[in-house]
Design a protein around this motif. Structure first.
Motif, PDB file in Angstrom:
ATOM      1  N   UNK A 167       0.830  -1.212   0.000  1.00 45.69           N
ATOM      2  CA  UNK A 167       0.000   0.000   0.000  1.00 45.69           C
ATOM      3  C   UNK A 167       0.863   1.261   0.000  1.00 45.69           C
ATOM      4  N   UNK A 168       2.188   1.080  -0.113  1.00 43.62           N
ATOM      5  CA  UNK A 168       3.091   2.217  -0.211  1.00 43.62           C
ATOM      6  C   UNK A 168       3.714   2.680   1.083  1.00 43.62           C
ATOM      7  N   UNK A 169       3.474   1.953   2.177  1.00 50.79           N
ATOM      8  CA  UNK A 169       4.056   2.334   3.467  1.00 50.79           C
ATOM      9  C   UNK A 169       5.511   1.902   3.529  1.00 50.79           C
ATOM     10  N   UNK A 170       6.419   2.836   3.739  1.00 50.37           N
ATOM     11  CA  UNK A 170       7.854   2.536   3.760  1.00 50.37           C
ATOM     12  C   UNK A 170       8.264   2.155   5.178  1.00 50.37           C
ATOM     13  N   UNK A 171       8.168   0.869   5.445  1.00 50.59           N
ATOM     14  CA  UNK A 171       8.429   0.345   6.772  1.00 50.59           C
ATOM     15  C   UNK A 171       9.595  -0.635   6.738  1.00 50.59           C
ATOM     16  N   UNK A 172      10.329  -0.706   7.832  1.00 53.20           N
ATOM     17  CA  UNK A 172      11.342  -1.725   8.014  1.00 53.20           C
ATOM     18  C   UNK A 172      10.745  -2.883   8.814  1.00 53.20           C
ATOM     19  N   UNK A 173      11.568  -3.856   9.139  1.00 50.77           N
ATOM     20  CA  UNK A 173      11.126  -5.008   9.914  1.00 50.77           C
ATOM     21  C   UNK A 173      12.124  -5.259  11.043  1.00 50.77           C
ATOM     22  N   UNK A 174      11.690  -5.961  12.072  1.00 51.60           N
ATOM     23  CA  UNK A 174      12.615  -6.322  13.151  1.00 51.60           C
ATOM     24  C   UNK A 174      12.231  -7.674  13.742  1.00 51.60           C
ATOM     25  N   UNK A 175      13.258  -8.374  14.235  1.00 53.12           N
ATOM     26  CA  UNK A 175      13.081  -9.616  14.973  1.00 53.12           C
ATOM     27  C   UNK A 175      13.486  -9.371  16.420  1.00 53.12           C
ATOM     28  N   UNK A 176      12.745  -9.955  17.343  1.00 56.63           N
ATOM     29  CA  UNK A 176      12.978  -9.722  18.767  1.00 56.63           C
ATOM     30  C   UNK A 176      12.760 -11.008  19.562  1.00 56.63           C
ATOM     31  N   UNK A 177      13.094 -10.929  20.847  1.00 55.01           N
ATOM     32  CA  UNK A 177      12.816 -12.026  21.768  1.00 55.01           C
ATOM     33  C   UNK A 177      11.470 -11.880  22.469  1.00 55.01           C
ATOM     34  N   UNK A 178      11.156 -10.672  22.944  1.00 56.18           N
ATOM     35  CA  UNK A 178      10.024 -10.482  23.864  1.00 56.18           C
ATOM     36  C   UNK A 178      10.195 -11.409  25.065  1.00 56.18           C
ATOM     37  N   UNK A 179      11.422 -11.470  25.575  1.00 54.26           N
ATOM     38  CA  UNK A 179      11.748 -12.434  26.625  1.00 54.26           C
ATOM     39  C   UNK A 179      11.166 -12.027  27.969  1.00 54.26           C
ATOM     40  N   UNK A 180      10.626 -13.006  28.666  1.00 54.69           N
ATOM     41  CA  UNK A 180      10.174 -12.850  30.053  1.00 54.69           C
ATOM     42  C   UNK A 180      10.940 -13.777  30.999  1.00 54.69           C
ATOM     43  N   UNK A 181      11.671 -14.714  30.432  1.00 52.57           N
ATOM     44  CA  UNK A 181      12.441 -15.705  31.200  1.00 52.57           C
ATOM     45  C   UNK A 181      11.544 -16.578  32.085  1.00 52.57           C
ATOM     46  N   UNK A 182      10.304 -16.756  31.641  1.00 53.12           N
ATOM     47  CA  UNK A 182       9.397 -17.706  32.295  1.00 53.12           C
ATOM     48  C   UNK A 182       9.283 -18.994  31.492  1.00 53.12           C
ATOM     49  N   UNK A 183       9.847 -19.012  30.295  1.00 54.21           N
ATOM     50  CA  UNK A 183       9.900 -20.156  29.410  1.00 54.21           C
ATOM     51  C   UNK A 183      11.096 -19.934  28.481  1.00 54.21           C
ATOM     52  N   UNK A 184      11.423 -20.840  27.580  1.00 56.84           N
ATOM     53  CA  UNK A 184      12.599 -20.635  26.719  1.00 56.84           C
ATOM     54  C   UNK A 184      12.343 -19.618  25.607  1.00 56.84           C
ATOM     55  N   UNK A 185      12.122 -18.373  26.014  1.00 56.74           N
ATOM     56  CA  UNK A 185      11.709 -17.304  25.101  1.00 56.74           C
ATOM     57  C   UNK A 185      12.819 -16.296  24.834  1.00 56.74           C
ATOM     58  N   UNK A 186      14.070 -16.670  25.067  1.00 56.46           N
ATOM     59  CA  UNK A 186      15.168 -15.722  25.001  1.00 56.46           C
ATOM     60  C   UNK A 186      16.255 -16.219  24.042  1.00 56.46           C
ATOM     61  N   UNK A 187      17.017 -15.248  23.496  1.00 56.62           N
ATOM     62  CA  UNK A 187      18.150 -15.496  22.604  1.00 56.62           C
ATOM     63  C   UNK A 187      17.719 -16.163  21.301  1.00 56.62           C
ATOM     64  N   UNK A 188      16.535 -15.827  20.817  1.00 59.09           N
ATOM     65  CA  UNK A 188      16.027 -16.470  19.606  1.00 59.09           C
ATOM     66  C   UNK A 188      15.853 -15.561  18.409  1.00 59.09           C
ATOM     67  N   UNK A 189      15.802 -14.250  18.608  1.00 54.25           N
ATOM     68  CA  UNK A 189      15.651 -13.309  17.497  1.00 54.25           C
ATOM     69  C   UNK A 189      16.278 -11.986  17.867  1.00 54.25           C
ATOM     70  N   UNK A 190      17.030 -11.393  16.947  1.00 54.92           N
ATOM     71  CA  UNK A 190      17.768 -10.178  17.284  1.00 54.92           C
ATOM     72  C   UNK A 190      17.961  -9.304  16.054  1.00 54.92           C
ATOM     73  N   UNK A 191      18.519  -8.131  16.273  1.00 52.12           N
ATOM     74  CA  UNK A 191      18.896  -7.238  15.189  1.00 52.12           C
ATOM     75  C   UNK A 191      20.410  -7.063  15.191  1.00 52.12           C
ATOM     76  N   UNK A 192      20.974  -6.884  14.005  1.00 54.26           N
ATOM     77  CA  UNK A 192      22.377  -6.553  13.818  1.00 54.26           C
ATOM     78  C   UNK A 192      22.429  -5.138  13.247  1.00 54.26           C
ATOM     79  N   UNK A 193      22.851  -4.203  14.080  1.00 54.27           N
ATOM     80  CA  UNK A 193      22.757  -2.781  13.757  1.00 54.27           C
ATOM     81  C   UNK A 193      24.128  -2.255  13.332  1.00 54.27           C
ATOM     82  N   UNK A 194      24.181  -1.614  12.161  1.00 50.71           N
ATOM     83  CA  UNK A 194      25.432  -1.016  11.657  1.00 50.71           C
ATOM     84  C   UNK A 194      25.517   0.413  12.186  1.00 50.71           C
ATOM     85  N   UNK A 195      26.425   0.627  13.121  1.00 49.76           N
ATOM     86  CA  UNK A 195      26.558   1.930  13.769  1.00 49.76           C
ATOM     87  C   UNK A 195      28.033   2.221  13.999  1.00 49.76           C
ATOM     88  N   UNK A 196      28.331   3.494  14.207  1.00 47.45           N
ATOM     89  CA  UNK A 196      29.722   3.881  14.411  1.00 47.45           C
ATOM     90  C   UNK A 196      30.195   3.577  15.824  1.00 47.45           C
TER      91      UNK A 196
END
Length: 306
Positions: free
Chosen positions: A181-210
């Motif tokens: 529809x023409x919306x210029x959006x990016x995407x991201x992967x995350x954990x949304x970790x709560x550490x109440x189940x194996x919900x961590x270290x599964x999705x991340x971003x690699x950011x190019x920064x100085x």
């Protein structure tokens, strides 16, 4: 077409943009959450507790847990206004000031005289945050809902916690319809970790920064200078009118997606340099690339526009 991420100065830093502590509904103290991400090899973390009255509207202050190797970005998961299904919005806001004005969100139920999701997302962006529409599949988000959020930088397309706990990790359908529809959006992967189940270290971003500093990381996130991953790495992407050349860690599939049903895949063993024809995408105004390793783990670049 260009992918400015690989031409941007700096280096890649690994980070998670969506995590909870016991300041809201997570299991661990903020200090322990930060320690675990640092120990796991992350360069930065955004701890994004639920910004509702039930928990005292926390923007969890993680500045004491920064050091020369690890940094944090302040943020929160914002809730206000009802979606079509009657539930509150979930808006990810990374880079909020500690004094961000609280909404009228006493709990997780809609109330009268409440900001809409679009309004609180706009306020967060105006306050300097990188804003993402959180877990569309888990939220049962309609396209009518999604179209109202005009301040988002990105759509959360992979949420590891929603995958582990509900088998509802996906946001690509929402993203791609908005792109078309023409919306210029990016995407991201995350954990949304709560550490109440194996919900961590599964999705991340690699950011190019100085620098691995909050200001530099936020600037890069807003500019789209990052990719998202469950494991594989992009090394470079070169676009021409007829082909795209993808350099990566060893993968078994490289898939290019475009508008509608347009998609082309190349499969092989331990591929690190892969060329994909773009003839199938003549009528597509946007394109994106997925890489898949032999274990089925994926990485995704942000969409590029023609």
């Amino acid at each position: 077409m260009t992918d400015s991420m690989f031409q941007a100065p700096g280096r890649f830093f690994r980070g998670n943009l969506h995590t909870h502590s016991n300041r809201s509904d997570g299991a661990l103290e903020a200090e322990e959450v930060c320690r675990r991400y640092k120990t796991e090899g992350y360069d930065f973390l955004a701890l994004t507790d639920h910004f509702v009255g039930t928990y005292g509207y926390p923007i969890t202050d993680t500045r004491p847990y920064r050091d020369n190797q690890f940094t944090t970005i302040l943020g929160a998961e914002l809730h206000s206004g009802a979606m079509a299904n009657g539930e509150l919005w979930h808006i990810l806001a990374v880079g909020l000031p500690l004094d961000f004005e609280v909404p009228n969100a006493p709990h997780f139920k809609p109330v009268e005289d409440q900001e809409s999701g679009a309004e609180i997302a706009r306020r967060a962006r105006e306050a300097g945050a990188y804003v993402a529409i959180a877990h569309p599949q888990w939220s049962a988000l309609t396209m009518e809902d999604a179209r109202t959020i005009d301040a988002a930088h990105a759509v959360e397309v992979y949420n590891h916690g929603c995958g582990v706990g509900a088998d509802r990790a996906d946001g690509f359908h929402t993203l791609e319809l908005l792109l078309s529809e023409g919306r210029r959006l990016d995407l991201c992967a995350t954990d949304d970790a709560h550490f109440t189940e194996p919900d961590h270290f599964g999705g991340w971003v690699m950011v190019k920064a100085q620098e691995n500093r909050p200001e530099s990381l936020l600037e890069a996130l807003k500019a789209g200078h990052y990719y998202s991953s469950q494991g594989p790495d992009f090394v470079g992407i070169s676009w021409s009118d007829k082909t795209v050349d993808v350099e990566s860690s060893a993968v078994s599939s490289v898939i290019v997606q475009g508008q509608g049903s347009a998609a082309v895949a190349v499969h092989g063993d331990a591929m690190t340099r892969t060329q994909v024809s773009l003839i199938r995408f003549t009528d597509s105004p946007w394109l994106r690339v997925t890489i898949v390793d032999r274990d089925g783990k994926r990485a995704w670049c942000n969409p590029v526009w023609r």
